[in-house]
Design a protein around this motif. Structure first.
Motif, PDB file in Angstrom:
ATOM      1  N   ALA A 267     -35.515  -4.187 -79.823  1.00  0.00           N
ATOM      2  CA  ALA A 267     -35.699  -3.493 -78.551  1.00  0.00           C
ATOM      3  C   ALA A 267     -37.145  -3.043 -78.387  1.00  0.00           C
ATOM      4  O   ALA A 267     -37.737  -3.171 -77.305  1.00  0.00           O
ATOM      5  CB  ALA A 267     -34.757  -2.299 -78.461  1.00  0.00           C
ATOM      6  N   ASP A 268     -37.738  -2.525 -79.472  1.00  0.00           N
ATOM      7  CA  ASP A 268     -39.134  -2.076 -79.420  1.00  0.00           C
ATOM      8  C   ASP A 268     -40.086  -3.246 -79.184  1.00  0.00           C
ATOM      9  O   ASP A 268     -41.061  -3.134 -78.437  1.00  0.00           O
ATOM     10  CB  ASP A 268     -39.498  -1.363 -80.720  1.00  0.00           C
ATOM     11  N   CYS A 269     -39.799  -4.383 -79.825  1.00  0.00           N
ATOM     12  CA  CYS A 269     -40.627  -5.574 -79.655  1.00  0.00           C
ATOM     13  C   CYS A 269     -40.589  -6.049 -78.203  1.00  0.00           C
ATOM     14  O   CYS A 269     -41.633  -6.345 -77.607  1.00  0.00           O
ATOM     15  CB  CYS A 269     -40.144  -6.678 -80.590  1.00  0.00           C
ATOM     16  N   LEU A 270     -39.403  -6.111 -77.625  1.00  0.00           N
ATOM     17  CA  LEU A 270     -39.283  -6.558 -76.244  1.00  0.00           C
ATOM     18  C   LEU A 270     -39.953  -5.584 -75.287  1.00  0.00           C
ATOM     19  O   LEU A 270     -40.636  -5.989 -74.340  1.00  0.00           O
ATOM     20  CB  LEU A 270     -37.802  -6.737 -75.880  1.00  0.00           C
ATOM     21  N   SER A 271     -39.781  -4.305 -75.533  1.00  0.00           N
ATOM     22  CA  SER A 271     -40.405  -3.297 -74.674  1.00  0.00           C
ATOM     23  C   SER A 271     -41.923  -3.402 -74.721  1.00  0.00           C
ATOM     24  O   SER A 271     -42.599  -3.284 -73.691  1.00  0.00           O
ATOM     25  CB  SER A 271     -39.952  -1.901 -75.106  1.00  0.00           C
ATOM     26  N   LYS A 272     -42.466  -3.640 -75.906  1.00  0.00           N
ATOM     27  CA  LYS A 272     -43.915  -3.776 -76.061  1.00  0.00           C
ATOM     28  C   LYS A 272     -44.463  -4.904 -75.200  1.00  0.00           C
ATOM     29  O   LYS A 272     -45.595  -4.836 -74.708  1.00  0.00           O
ATOM     30  CB  LYS A 272     -44.248  -4.018 -77.538  1.00  0.00           C
ATOM     31  N   HIS A 273     -43.652  -5.919 -74.998  1.00  0.00           N
ATOM     32  CA  HIS A 273     -44.099  -7.079 -74.227  1.00  0.00           C
ATOM     33  C   HIS A 273     -43.599  -7.051 -72.779  1.00  0.00           C
ATOM     34  O   HIS A 273     -43.577  -8.086 -72.107  1.00  0.00           O
ATOM     35  CB  HIS A 273     -43.666  -8.362 -74.925  1.00  0.00           C
ATOM     36  N   GLY A 274     -43.179  -5.887 -72.332  1.00  0.00           N
ATOM     37  CA  GLY A 274     -42.874  -5.713 -70.917  1.00  0.00           C
ATOM     38  C   GLY A 274     -41.432  -5.902 -70.502  1.00  0.00           C
ATOM     39  O   GLY A 274     -41.117  -5.841 -69.319  1.00  0.00           O
ATOM     40  N   PHE A 275     -40.539  -6.132 -71.464  1.00  0.00           N
ATOM     41  CA  PHE A 275     -39.127  -6.284 -71.127  1.00  0.00           C
ATOM     42  C   PHE A 275     -38.455  -4.917 -71.191  1.00  0.00           C
ATOM     43  O   PHE A 275     -37.951  -4.498 -72.237  1.00  0.00           O
ATOM     44  CB  PHE A 275     -38.443  -7.259 -72.089  1.00  0.00           C
ATOM     45  N   GLU A 276     -38.453  -4.228 -70.078  1.00  0.00           N
ATOM     46  CA  GLU A 276     -37.899  -2.880 -70.030  1.00  0.00           C
ATOM     47  C   GLU A 276     -36.422  -2.922 -69.648  1.00  0.00           C
ATOM     48  O   GLU A 276     -35.939  -3.868 -69.031  1.00  0.00           O
ATOM     49  CB  GLU A 276     -38.672  -2.039 -69.014  1.00  0.00           C
ATOM     50  N   GLY A 277     -35.722  -1.864 -70.026  1.00  0.00           N
ATOM     51  CA  GLY A 277     -34.333  -1.709 -69.614  1.00  0.00           C
ATOM     52  C   GLY A 277     -33.353  -2.610 -70.322  1.00  0.00           C
ATOM     53  O   GLY A 277     -32.270  -2.891 -69.779  1.00  0.00           O
ATOM     54  N   ALA A 278     -33.689  -3.071 -71.525  1.00  0.00           N
ATOM     55  CA  ALA A 278     -32.780  -3.950 -72.257  1.00  0.00           C
ATOM     56  C   ALA A 278     -31.544  -3.181 -72.716  1.00  0.00           C
ATOM     57  O   ALA A 278     -31.630  -2.025 -73.135  1.00  0.00           O
ATOM     58  CB  ALA A 278     -33.489  -4.576 -73.452  1.00  0.00           C
ATOM     59  N   TRP A 326     -39.872 -12.689 -87.314  1.00  0.00           N
ATOM     60  CA  TRP A 326     -40.251 -11.559 -86.466  1.00  0.00           C
ATOM     61  C   TRP A 326     -41.676 -11.746 -85.941  1.00  0.00           C
ATOM     62  O   TRP A 326     -41.953 -11.529 -84.756  1.00  0.00           O
ATOM     63  CB  TRP A 326     -40.155 -10.250 -87.245  1.00  0.00           C
ATOM     64  N   THR A 327     -42.564 -12.156 -86.818  1.00  0.00           N
ATOM     65  CA  THR A 327     -43.965 -12.379 -86.418  1.00  0.00           C
ATOM     66  C   THR A 327     -44.063 -13.500 -85.397  1.00  0.00           C
ATOM     67  O   THR A 327     -44.814 -13.414 -84.416  1.00  0.00           O
ATOM     68  CB  THR A 327     -44.815 -12.718 -87.659  1.00  0.00           C
ATOM     69  N   ARG A 328     -43.295 -14.552 -85.610  1.00  0.00           N
ATOM     70  CA  ARG A 328     -43.329 -15.698 -84.689  1.00  0.00           C
ATOM     71  C   ARG A 328     -42.874 -15.285 -83.290  1.00  0.00           C
ATOM     72  O   ARG A 328     -43.491 -15.675 -82.286  1.00  0.00           O
ATOM     73  CB  ARG A 328     -42.443 -16.811 -85.237  1.00  0.00           C
ATOM     74  N   LEU A 329     -41.809 -14.489 -83.205  1.00  0.00           N
ATOM     75  CA  LEU A 329     -41.330 -14.036 -81.901  1.00  0.00           C
ATOM     76  C   LEU A 329     -42.367 -13.140 -81.235  1.00  0.00           C
ATOM     77  O   LEU A 329     -42.682 -13.312 -80.047  1.00  0.00           O
ATOM     78  CB  LEU A 329     -40.009 -13.281 -82.054  1.00  0.00           C
ATOM     79  N   ASP A 330     -42.914 -12.211 -81.986  1.00  0.00           N
ATOM     80  CA  ASP A 330     -43.910 -11.289 -81.444  1.00  0.00           C
ATOM     81  C   ASP A 330     -45.118 -12.047 -80.901  1.00  0.00           C
ATOM     82  O   ASP A 330     -45.604 -11.785 -79.790  1.00  0.00           O
ATOM     83  CB  ASP A 330     -44.337 -10.303 -82.527  1.00  0.00           C
ATOM     84  N   GLN A 331     -45.591 -13.020 -81.654  1.00  0.00           N
ATOM     85  CA  GLN A 331     -46.764 -13.787 -81.228  1.00  0.00           C
ATOM     86  C   GLN A 331     -46.445 -14.658 -80.017  1.00  0.00           C
ATOM     87  O   GLN A 331     -47.287 -14.799 -79.109  1.00  0.00           O
ATOM     88  CB  GLN A 331     -47.272 -14.643 -82.388  1.00  0.00           C
ATOM     89  N   ALA A 332     -45.260 -15.237 -79.986  1.00  0.00           N
ATOM     90  CA  ALA A 332     -44.892 -16.083 -78.844  1.00  0.00           C
ATOM     91  C   ALA A 332     -44.818 -15.259 -77.566  1.00  0.00           C
ATOM     92  O   ALA A 332     -45.269 -15.700 -76.499  1.00  0.00           O
ATOM     93  CB  ALA A 332     -43.555 -16.763 -79.111  1.00  0.00           C
ATOM     94  N   LEU A 333     -44.252 -14.066 -77.650  1.00  0.00           N
ATOM     95  CA  LEU A 333     -44.178 -13.204 -76.474  1.00  0.00           C
ATOM     96  C   LEU A 333     -45.574 -12.775 -76.024  1.00  0.00           C
ATOM     97  O   LEU A 333     -45.863 -12.689 -74.821  1.00  0.00           O
ATOM     98  CB  LEU A 333     -43.317 -11.978 -76.778  1.00  0.00           C
ATOM     99  N   TYR A 334     -46.455 -12.545 -76.975  1.00  0.00           N
ATOM    100  CA  TYR A 334     -47.816 -12.136 -76.636  1.00  0.00           C
ATOM    101  C   TYR A 334     -48.620 -13.294 -76.033  1.00  0.00           C
ATOM    102  O   TYR A 334     -49.244 -13.154 -74.985  1.00  0.00           O
ATOM    103  CB  TYR A 334     -48.540 -11.627 -77.890  1.00  0.00           C
TER     104      TYR A 334
END
Length: 339
Positions: A267-278, A326-334
Motif C-alpha cells: 500500500a505504501d509503495c503504491l501510494s508513493k507512486h500516486g495510487f491513492e485510495g487503494a 519488490w525493487t523491480r515493482l518499485d522501479q517499474a512504477l517510477y
C-alpha cells in the motif's frame, strides 16, 4: 449477465505470448496468491496407491480451521470452485444476488443454471435500508470481497441471513480471502439453516494448484451437494496435504503477521507512486484508476503482470515474493511515470 467464460488472473503464458517475454522473466502479481506458501512435504507413496478415505480426520480439522460447530456439515472439495459450480443446481430457478464488482464465477454459474442474477453494488450494501434483500431468494457474498477487499461485519451478514431465511432463502459466503482476518468469518454460525460457507487453500496457504477447499453449513444443503458431486470429491494427495497444512497452526499465525506487514508495504509503495485510495486484503491491493488499461500494458512491457478490470476501471496488485521483486515493482512504477 454474460454467459461468456470469466477471465482470471495468472494467465502468464498468454501474457508471455502477447508481449514476447519468456515466462521465467515475468513478475506475476495478478493472482492474489501468497508468494510464501505453506511448505509441502513429500507425500507418502501409499497416499498415491489408495483411494481417498473420508474417515482420515480431515473434516474435523476443517471445522477447527473455520471455528465451525460440531453439528455443521462439512465437505472437502477440489477447491471452492467445485461448490461454486454445483450449488446453483440445487435450487429451482430463482433470484440470486451477487456483489458487483466481485468474483465473476459466482454470477456466471448461477446464470448458466438458469437463475436470474441481480448485481448488488455499493449503493445497496452500504445503505441502512436492506429491503433489497426481500427481492432475493439466494445471496452469494464474498467476504472480504475479491477484487476490492471490502468487508462486511459478520453480525450484519448474519442479519442478512436471518432476513433471507424467513422465506427459505440461502446465504452463501465465499471466504477465500478471510484467513488473515479470521474475525470476519461467519464459520462459527454454520449450524444455521440456509447458510453455507466456502473456504479454499489456494490464496492464504499459497496452494492454488492443489485444488483443495471446503464447503460447510446447512446439513441438508451439504448432503445434496455431496450427492451431486459424488464420491472422491477431492484426491487422496490433496486430502493429505490439506490436513497437514490445516494442522500447522504455528505457520498460520506467523503468516498472518507477515502478510499484514507486506500488505502495508505494498500500500505504501503504491501510494508513493500516486495510487491513492487503494483498498484490499492482506494478499492484494485494489485501486481504481481511469487509465488502468494503459498502466497494465505499461507494466506488462516491463514483464510485470497485474490484474486489470474494466468495469469499473481498476487494477489489483498481488504481493511480490522477494526483495528483488519488490525493487523491480518499485522501479517499474517510477520509470513508467504512470501517475
Amino acid at each position: 449477465m454474460s454467459l461468456s467464460t470469466p477471465e482470471h488472473g495468472g494467465r502468464l503464458r498468454a501474457a508471455a505470448k502477447t508481449w514476447d517475454i519468456p515466462v521465467d522473466q515475468w513478475l506475476d502479481l495478478s493472482t492474489g496468491i501468497n508468494p510464501h506458501g505453506w511448505p509441502v512435504p513429500a507425500i507418502p507413496d501409499e497416499v498415491w496407491r489408495r483411494l481417498p478415505e473420508p474417515d482420515d480426520g480431515l473434516e474435523q480439522l476443517i471445522r477447527q480451521w473455520v471455528s465451525a460447530p460440531d453439528v455443521a456439515a462439512c465437505m472437502a472439495l477440489a477447491g471452492s470452485q467445485a461448490a461454486i459450480m454445483h450449488l446453483p443446481r440445487l435450487r429451482q430457478p430463482c433470484r440470486v444476488g451477487v456483489p458487483f464488482p466481485g468474483y465473476q464465477e459466482h454470477g456466471h454459474n448461477w446464470v448458466v443454471a438458469g437463475h436470474r442474477v441481480i448485481e448488488i453494488g455499493n449503493d445497496l450494501r452500504e445503505d441502512d435500508d436492506e429491503s433489497w434483500l426481500d427481492e432475493l431468494d439466494v445471496l452469494v457474498w464474498i467476504n472480504p470481497n475479491n477484487p476490492t477487499g471490502q468487508a462486511v461485519e459478520p453480525g450484519r451478514l448474519l442479519g442478512w441471513h436471518q432476513r433471507l431465511q424467513r422465506r427459505g432463502g440461502w446465504l452463501i459466503v465465499d471466504e477465500a480471502f478471510v484467513d488473515a482476518t479470521p474475525e470476519l468469518s461467519v464459520g462459527h454460525a454454520t449450524d444455521l439453516p440456509g447458510l453455507v460457507v466456502l473456504r479454499s487453500l489456494g490464496k492464504f496457504f499459497g496452494l492454488a494448484g492443489l485444488r483443495a477447499g471446503a464447503a460447510m453449513g446447512d446439513p441438508d444443503i451439504i448432503r445434496r451437494l455431496r450427492a451431486m458431486i459424488g464420491p472422491w470429491s477431492i484426491s487422496g494427495p490433496a486430502r493429505s496435504v490439506m490436513g497437514q497444512a490445516l494442522a500447522d497452526t504455528q505457520w498460520q499465525a506467523a503468516t498472518i503477521e507477515r502478510l499484514h506487514s507486506e500488505s502495508q508495504r505494498l500500500a505504501d509503495c503504491l501510494s508513493k507512486h500516486g495510487f491513492e485510495g487503494a483498498s484490499g486484503t492482506a494478499l492484494f491491493r485494489y485501486v481504481r484508476h481511469d487509465r488502468a488499461a494503459d498502466i497494465a500494458d505499461e507494466l506488462a512491457r516491463r514483464g510485470i503482470l497485474v490484474r486489470e478490470f474494466e468495469n469499473p476501471a481498476a487494477l489489483r496488485f498481488g504481493l511480490p515474493g522477494s526483495e528483488p521483486e519488490w525493487t523491480r515493482l518499485d522501479q517499474a512504477l517510477y520509470l513508467s511515470h504512470l501517475y
